[in-house]
Motif scaffolding. Structure first.
Motif, PDB file in Angstrom:
ATOM      1  N   THR A 148       0.842  -1.197   0.000  1.00  0.00           N
ATOM      2  CA  THR A 148       0.000   0.000   0.000  1.00  0.00           C
ATOM      3  C   THR A 148       0.876   1.246   0.000  1.00  0.00           C
ATOM      4  N   PRO A 149       0.718   2.166  -0.958  1.00  0.00           N
ATOM      5  CA  PRO A 149       1.580   3.358  -1.005  1.00  0.00           C
ATOM      6  C   PRO A 149       1.316   4.291   0.165  1.00  0.00           C
ATOM      7  N   ALA A 150       2.361   4.973   0.592  1.00  0.00           N
ATOM      8  CA  ALA A 150       2.232   5.948   1.677  1.00  0.00           C
ATOM      9  C   ALA A 150       1.446   7.161   1.201  1.00  0.00           C
ATOM     10  N   VAL A 151       0.717   7.784   2.114  1.00  0.00           N
ATOM     11  CA  VAL A 151      -0.064   8.982   1.797  1.00  0.00           C
ATOM     12  C   VAL A 151       0.827  10.215   1.952  1.00  0.00           C
ATOM     13  N   SER A 152       0.901  11.027   0.917  1.00  0.00           N
ATOM     14  CA  SER A 152       1.696  12.254   0.980  1.00  0.00           C
ATOM     15  C   SER A 152       0.973  13.305   1.804  1.00  0.00           C
ATOM     16  N   VAL A 153       1.682  13.897   2.748  1.00  0.00           N
ATOM     17  CA  VAL A 153       1.099  14.878   3.669  1.00  0.00           C
ATOM     18  C   VAL A 153       1.595  16.277   3.302  1.00  0.00           C
ATOM     19  N   PRO A 154       0.730  17.289   3.215  1.00  0.00           N
ATOM     20  CA  PRO A 154       1.181  18.655   2.927  1.00  0.00           C
ATOM     21  C   PRO A 154       2.084  19.178   4.042  1.00  0.00           C
ATOM     22  N   PRO A 155       3.274  19.650   3.721  1.00  0.00           N
ATOM     23  CA  PRO A 155       4.166  20.188   4.752  1.00  0.00           C
ATOM     24  C   PRO A 155       3.707  21.559   5.234  1.00  0.00           C
ATOM     25  N   ILE A 182       6.587  16.890   7.297  1.00  0.00           N
ATOM     26  CA  ILE A 182       7.012  16.380   5.995  1.00  0.00           C
ATOM     27  C   ILE A 182       6.871  14.858   5.959  1.00  0.00           C
ATOM     28  N   PHE A 183       6.116  14.364   4.995  1.00  0.00           N
ATOM     29  CA  PHE A 183       6.065  12.923   4.735  1.00  0.00           C
ATOM     30  C   PHE A 183       5.469  12.686   3.361  1.00  0.00           C
TER      31      PHE A 183
END
Length: 244
Positions: free
Chosen positions: A96-103, A128-129
């Motif tokens: 499962t791909p990681a969810v990109s989080v707005p920095p 950041i992620f």
């Protein structure tokens, strides 16, 4: 690019209902080139990192290596362990791909702003992620490369990361600075404008020049005034002689 992270929680003073103290060491591996590195973080502060390109240990605080020893080979061994554990976790999650989080970012100055005096701008980005991001300084909309430095990605206890970008500069009343952030969690690059919290003040040098100019003008005014007074007194004396 793969980002490998290993976190260990050491708890002390545990009772049935209370935790008095805990320590949070974390090891993170960044394999992206050309800045691949292995970082050892302790309670949110980087102790050292290993540059995987040069195979060298970079200590965050000068002199810390006198009290703590670490070999590059140890980092390479840890990386192999982290890769093995990561592969297991990826299989369990069915990749499962990681969810990109707005920095989240902000820009501020290191010292109170004085026009004409050297200072440092700091662009601090958190939340950041994943830790894959570009940060750029802009001066009046143009990219700045001179006087720029940055930290590595620093782990946080919520498993996100932090990063700092620095710019050595001389503030003026006309230049506009901003920090541009590019991240997968953003639909488009975000620009964080630097807005000084307090109005900049003139430097001591500028104030000295202004005072000197003011004194010079005042001195000239005194001389001119005295000359006019003397001239007036002479004209008055001549008129009195003619009247006699």
């Amino acid at each position: 690019m793969k980002v490998l992270c290993f976190c260990a929680l050491l708890v002390a003073g545990i009772t049935a209902i209370q935790v008095d103290y805990f320590e949070f060491p974390a090891a993170m591996v960044q394999t992206q080139k050309p800045t691949g590195e292995y970082i050892m973080d302790y309670d949110g502060n980087e102790r050292y990192h290993v540059d995987l390109d040069s195979k060298s240990v970079v200590w965050t605080l000068p002199g810390l290596e006198k009290y703590i020893s670490f070999e590059v080979q140890g980092a390479l061994n840890d990386i192999n362990i982290l890769k093995y554990n990561l592969d297991l976790l990826m299989k369990r999650s069915k990749y499962t791909p990681a969810v990109s989080v707005p920095p989240i970012g902000k820009v501020y100055e290191k010292h109170p702003i004085v026009l004409g005096e050297p200072n440092v701008l700091i662009c601090a980005v958190s939340n950041i992620f994943p830790p894959v991001m570009n940060m750029t300084w802009l001066k009046n909309g143009e990219k700045v490369d001179v006087g720029v430095s940055e930290t590595t990605f620093l782990p946080s206890q919520d498993h996100s990361f932090r990063k700092f970008l620095y710019l050595a500069f001389i503030p003026t009343s006309d230049d506009i600075y901003s920090c541009q952030v590019e991240h997968w969690g953003l639909e488009k690059p975000s620009r964080i404008l630097w807005d000084p919290e307090t109005p900049p003040v003139q430097s001591e040098t500028a104030e000295t020049v202004i005072c000197a100019v003011g004194l010079f003008v005042g001195f000239i005014g005194i001389i001119v005034g005295a000359a006019l007074i003397i001239k007036g007194m002479r004209l008055k004396a001549q008129r009195m002689r003619r009247g006699n």
